[in-house]
Design a protein around this motif. Structure first.
Motif, short mmCIF file in Angstrom:
data_model
loop_
_atom_site.label_atom_id
_atom_site.label_comp_id
_atom_site.label_asym_id
_atom_site.label_seq_id
_atom_site.Cartn_x
_atom_site.Cartn_y
_atom_site.Cartn_z
N LEU A 72 0.75 -1.22 0.08
CA LEU A 72 0.21 0.06 0.03
C LEU A 72 0.86 1.07 0.21
N THR A 130 -5.89 -6.52 -2.74
CA THR A 130 -6.42 -5.22 -3.24
C THR A 130 -5.25 -4.49 -3.51
N ALA A 131 -4.05 -4.17 -2.55
CA ALA A 131 -3.01 -3.39 -2.78
C ALA A 131 -2.40 -3.79 -3.99
N ARG A 134 -4.64 -2.43 -6.95
CA ARG A 134 -4.24 -0.86 -7.04
C ARG A 134 -3.15 -0.47 -7.88
N SER A 138 -2.30 1.60 -11.16
CA SER A 138 -1.70 2.82 -11.11
C SER A 138 -0.50 2.93 -11.68
#
Length: 268
Positions: A72, A130-131, A134, A138
């Motif tokens: 994260l 989830t991290a 992302r 990105s």
């Protein structure tokens, strides 16, 4: 004259949860490869090797929550520590390192009443995925996740061996193009919920077959036979895996030939 070394000049981030990543071995392989491209300029090969290793970043988390937290915060680390290089590779070896400890904690927490909204009730692996999801959106890196094969799939037979997924919510190979649909070959193993990280390729390594000892063999001969067998396997340095691709029913073969100087990859 420009020379193509086969690299992309991007940063690589390794999460070594097994504490087995050998930087010295990577240095040896990279220097050997560059020396073949620059046989008359070994000093430049050494310099390029050092420059390449400066783009390597290794982290060693000791739990899934540490891994999730590190992932994260990777965009912030990238911005502060390596702003001059894009992240081209993120690898986690292995996603199963904390499986038994997390399973024990989950079993201990079963009888503890918790509210559904509490973060501690969420599977830590879900935070990791989830991290990674992302980061995929990105930074668009190439993501490699290694995993253990613990339980054979019911359809595995003969020389083809596949395994059931033992990590809850982990992305699995699907014969469907829609990665959110339940995979045909794994129905019943995981809930049909959309995955935050779609899986595009799944490589299953062949287990190394060990020849059985003869019933009348002595202990000394058995020890010597095992030593000889291991020596031959190491000298051969060949690892084979089966490659399955989401949306395709074709299974291809991937072979790694590992020598002291190089790793040669064949895909057929």
């Amino acid at each position: 004259m420009a020379i193509d070394f086969g690299g992309n000049g991007l940063a690589a981030v390794i999460y070594d949860t097994d504490a087995s990543f050998d930087v010295a071995r990577l240095h040896q392989l990279l220097l050997a490869r560059l020396s073949l491209c620059l046989p008359h300029n070994i000093e430049m090969a050494r310099r390029l090797t050092e420059e390449s290793l400066h783009r390597l970043h290794v982290f060693r988390p000791t739990s899934l929550l540490q891994l999730a937290t590190s992932l994260l915060h990777l965009p912030s680390y990238h911005k502060v520590s390596i702003p001059e290089h894009e992240i081209g590779l993120i690898a986690v070896d292995s996603m199963s390192s904390f499986y038994w400890t997390d399973r024990f904690i989950a079993e201990q927490m079963r009888n503890v009443p918790q509210r559904e909204s509490e973060p501690s009730s969420v599977n830590p692996l879900q935070h990791v995925l989830t991290a990674l999801g992302r980061l995929r959106l990105s930074h668009a890196p190439f993501i490699i996740l290694t995993n253990w094969g613990l339980n054979l799939a019911s359809q595995s037979s003969g020389p083809v061996t596949f395994y059931k997924q033992h990590l809850h919510s982990f992305p699995v190979y699907s014969e469907n193009l829609d990665t959110s649909a339940p995979p045909n070959s794994m129905t019943g193993d995981l809930p049909p919920t959309p995955m935050p990280l779609p899986l595009t390729h799944h490589v299953t390594l062949f287990p190394v077959s060990i020849p059985p000892f003869a019933p009348e063999i002595s202990l000394g001969d058995a020890i010597q036979q095992e030593v000889d067998y291991r020596r031959k396997m190491v000298q051969k340095g060949e690892i084979t895996g089966l490659v399955r691709t989401t949306g395709r029913d074709e299974i291809t073969r991937l072979t790694l030939c590992i020598t002291p100087e190089k790793v040669h990859i064949r895909h057929s």
